[in-house]
Motif scaffolding. Structure first.
Motif, short mmCIF file in Angstrom:
data_model
loop_
_atom_site.label_atom_id
_atom_site.label_comp_id
_atom_site.label_asym_id
_atom_site.label_seq_id
_atom_site.Cartn_x
_atom_site.Cartn_y
_atom_site.Cartn_z
N PHE A 137 0.83 -1.21 0.00
CA PHE A 137 0.00 0.00 0.00
C PHE A 137 0.87 1.26 0.00
CE2 PHE A 137 -1.96 3.29 2.71
CZ PHE A 137 -3.13 3.54 2.02
N LEU A 138 1.85 1.30 0.88
CA LEU A 138 2.74 2.45 0.97
C LEU A 138 3.62 2.59 -0.27
CD1 LEU A 138 3.78 2.12 4.71
CD2 LEU A 138 2.33 3.90 3.73
N LYS A 139 4.10 1.47 -0.75
CA LYS A 139 5.00 1.47 -1.91
C LYS A 139 4.29 1.92 -3.18
CE LYS A 139 8.92 0.13 -3.96
NZ LYS A 139 10.23 0.71 -3.65
N ARG A 140 3.02 1.50 -3.31
CA ARG A 140 2.31 1.70 -4.57
C ARG A 140 1.67 3.08 -4.70
NH1 ARG A 140 -2.53 -2.27 -5.60
NH2 ARG A 140 -3.61 -0.78 -4.27
N ARG A 141 1.05 3.56 -3.59
CA ARG A 141 0.23 4.74 -3.79
C ARG A 141 0.39 5.82 -2.73
NH1 ARG A 141 -5.53 2.92 -4.59
NH2 ARG A 141 -5.62 2.91 -2.31
N GLU A 142 0.38 5.46 -1.47
CA GLU A 142 0.36 6.46 -0.41
C GLU A 142 1.76 6.75 0.09
OE1 GLU A 142 -2.34 7.93 0.02
OE2 GLU A 142 -3.56 6.54 -1.15
N LYS A 143 2.20 7.99 0.03
CA LYS A 143 3.57 8.34 0.39
C LYS A 143 3.69 9.02 1.75
CE LYS A 143 5.18 6.86 -3.52
NZ LYS A 143 6.03 5.67 -3.60
N PRO A 190 -3.40 -1.03 -12.81
CA PRO A 190 -4.14 -2.20 -13.34
C PRO A 190 -3.71 -3.50 -12.67
CG PRO A 190 -2.39 -1.60 -14.85
CD PRO A 190 -2.37 -0.56 -13.76
N THR A 191 -4.06 -3.64 -11.40
CA THR A 191 -3.57 -4.78 -10.61
C THR A 191 -4.67 -5.72 -10.16
OG1 THR A 191 -3.70 -3.45 -8.59
CG2 THR A 191 -1.60 -3.43 -9.77
N ASN A 192 -5.88 -5.54 -10.67
CA ASN A 192 -7.00 -6.38 -10.24
C ASN A 192 -7.50 -7.28 -11.37
OD1 ASN A 192 -7.66 -5.29 -7.42
ND2 ASN A 192 -7.59 -3.42 -8.65
N TRP A 193 -8.22 -8.32 -11.00
CA TRP A 193 -8.66 -9.29 -12.00
C TRP A 193 -9.52 -8.67 -13.09
CZ3 TRP A 193 -13.40 -12.79 -11.65
CH2 TRP A 193 -14.44 -12.18 -10.94
N TYR A 212 2.98 -4.81 -8.41
CA TYR A 212 3.11 -3.58 -9.19
C TYR A 212 4.16 -2.65 -8.58
CZ TYR A 212 1.56 0.56 -11.80
OH TYR A 212 1.50 1.67 -12.61
N ASN A 213 5.06 -2.14 -9.43
CA ASN A 213 6.07 -1.18 -9.01
C ASN A 213 6.92 -1.72 -7.85
OD1 ASN A 213 7.44 1.29 -9.16
ND2 ASN A 213 6.14 2.23 -7.60
N SER A 214 7.24 -3.01 -7.92
CA SER A 214 7.98 -3.64 -6.84
C SER A 214 8.72 -4.87 -7.36
CB SER A 214 7.00 -4.06 -5.72
OG SER A 214 7.65 -4.85 -4.76
N PHE A 228 -5.28 -13.00 -8.94
CA PHE A 228 -4.69 -11.91 -9.73
C PHE A 228 -4.58 -10.59 -8.98
CE2 PHE A 228 -6.18 -14.75 -13.19
CZ PHE A 228 -4.96 -14.92 -13.83
N ASN A 229 -5.13 -10.52 -7.78
CA ASN A 229 -5.04 -9.29 -7.01
C ASN A 229 -3.59 -8.89 -6.78
OD1 ASN A 229 -5.92 -7.11 -5.30
ND2 ASN A 229 -5.33 -8.35 -3.55
N GLY A 230 -3.22 -7.70 -7.21
CA GLY A 230 -1.86 -7.18 -7.02
C GLY A 230 -0.89 -7.52 -8.13
N ILE A 231 -1.24 -8.50 -9.00
CA ILE A 231 -0.30 -8.93 -10.05
C ILE A 231 -0.92 -8.95 -11.44
CG2 ILE A 231 1.05 -10.30 -8.42
CD1 ILE A 231 -0.31 -12.82 -9.59
N ALA A 232 -2.14 -8.46 -11.58
CA ALA A 232 -2.84 -8.52 -12.88
C ALA A 232 -2.09 -7.77 -13.98
CB ALA A 232 -4.26 -7.96 -12.74
N HIS A 233 -1.33 -6.74 -13.62
CA HIS A 233 -0.61 -5.95 -14.61
C HIS A 233 0.39 -6.79 -15.41
CE1 HIS A 233 1.85 -6.07 -10.99
NE2 HIS A 233 2.91 -5.84 -11.76
N ASN A 234 0.82 -7.92 -14.84
CA ASN A 234 1.76 -8.80 -15.53
C ASN A 234 1.14 -9.57 -16.69
OD1 ASN A 234 4.12 -8.43 -13.69
ND2 ASN A 234 2.77 -9.38 -12.19
N PHE A 235 -0.19 -9.49 -16.82
CA PHE A 235 -0.89 -10.29 -17.82
C PHE A 235 -1.60 -9.43 -18.87
CE2 PHE A 235 -0.49 -12.75 -13.99
CZ PHE A 235 -0.12 -14.01 -14.45
N LEU A 236 -1.18 -8.19 -19.01
CA LEU A 236 -1.88 -7.28 -19.91
C LEU A 236 -1.29 -7.22 -21.31
CD1 LEU A 236 -2.74 -4.31 -17.52
CD2 LEU A 236 -4.06 -6.36 -18.06
N ASN A 237 -0.13 -7.85 -21.55
CA ASN A 237 0.37 -7.90 -22.92
C ASN A 237 -0.24 -9.12 -23.62
OD1 ASN A 237 2.18 -10.31 -22.87
ND2 ASN A 237 3.29 -9.09 -21.33
#
Length: 330
Positions: free
Chosen positions: A17-23, A51-54, A226-228, A282-291
């Motif tokens: 949560f902290l890494k992805r969006r809230e600083k 885009p990290t959700n199913w 995502y971003n990690s 796919f929660n948190g990792i869906a972005h890996n499947f968008l290509n």
């Protein structure tokens, strides 16, 4: 009483949560330590999410379409409009928990409505929705309002009420359904596209077992958050403390939705579209499947089939449903 109050998965989610969006610590404080409704407003004050959700995966959405309409290219908007509103016009509708308003734009574009009252708790999202509605030319049809559901007047009656991924944020469910019943005209339709799984995402042993079993079959390169550089190795049941502190409304009485609806309305149609495994997986990792590369597409198809087989064998129950209800003529 305190079963699963907090667990190691909660600390992992806090880090993400902290890494992805809230600083800032200020944002963290508002999110976790303000009053209940303020936490809910804050949790839903953003307009864009990574885009990290199913639901971000096109093949997943096509599978929903197939299960609901019978055609991967026909979504539930077009399906419902053709199947239930074909001979209707000049309808007046109410949309609960409209968020940024994109669903209402789809309904307005159908040409079936003269007015859609759309309500949400977040003033920021309502402001965003109004601007978008004006840009799309539907501000004369859609009336966006930042208001609590329990403050909506019961004097006005609607031909149709939409609950689209919003009803699981409402409580107490018995009173909510009773009010929806009072707001709907006799003979009117209630469309429900909802998460109806375990309250506060307290996943069953079966779905955790099968989700983690499937997760280990996915190559590591597709399991990065995502971003990690952190890899998703296990799915946890979220601790109740985290659920309540981050968003007190999230799935608060989700498992009561169908029983309460069935008490008040006549069920016209119900379509189950899974999510019991795929939502968690796919929660948190869906972005890996968008290509559109062959390997990710093949993995997605195998995951969809895995969940489908479990549902067919009744090893698990569907956590997401599309349903149409009707209020009987009085």
């Amino acid at each position: 009483m305190f079963k699963n109050f907090i667990n190691s998965g909660d600390f992992l989610e806090l880090y993400i949560f902290l890494k992805r969006r809230e600083k800032s610590f200020y944002n963290l404080f508002i999110r976790f330590f303000s009053f209940s409704k303020n936490r809910t407003k804050f949790a839903w004050s953003h307009f864009n999410s990574p885009p990290t959700n199913w639901w971000d995966i096109p093949q997943i959405r096509e599978n929903w379409n197939l299960l609901i309409s019978g055609n991967p290219q026909t979504d539930y908007y077009d399906y419902f409009t053709k199947a239930f509103l074909n001979d209707k016009e000049n309808l007046i509708a109410l949309s609960l928990g409209c968020g940024t308003g994109y669903r209402e734009l789809r309904w307005a574009a159908s040409g079936k409505f003269t007015r859609i009252d759309a309500v949400d708790l977040s003033p920021k999202r309502i402001e965003f929705a109004r601007k978008k509605s004006f840009e799309e030319g539907f501000s004369n049809i859609i009336n966006y309002r930042a208001i609590d559901f329990d403050k909506i007047s019961e004097e006005y009656k609607y031909d149709l009420i939409f609950c689209e991924q919003s009803l699981h944020h409402f409580s107490p469910m018995e009173k909510v359904i009773d009010k929806i019943y009072k707001l709907l005209k006799p003979g009117g339709f209630l469309l429900v596209n909802e998460y109806v799984g375990p309250n506060r995402f307290q996943w069953t042993k079966e779905q955790l077992y099968y989700t983690n079993l499937l997760l280990q079959k996915i190559p590591k390169k597709y399991r990065f958050y995502y971003n990690s550089r952190l890899v998703k190795n296990r799915v946890f049941k979220p601790g109740l403390l985290r659920m309540i502190l981050s968003d007190p409304s999230e799935a608060v009485e989700s498992s009561y939705i169908l029983p309460e609806l069935n008490k008040k309305f006549r069920l016209v149609q119900l379509k189950e579209y899974g999510g019991t495994i795929l939502h968690l997986l796919f929660n948190g990792i869906a972005h890996n499947f968008l290509n559109v590369a062959t390997e990710p597409l093949d993995i997605i198809e195998k995951c969809i089939q895995f969940e489908s087989n479990l549902l067919h064998l009744q090893k698990i129950k569907s956590d997401f449903i599309f349903a149409v209800y009707k209020k009987e003529l009085e």
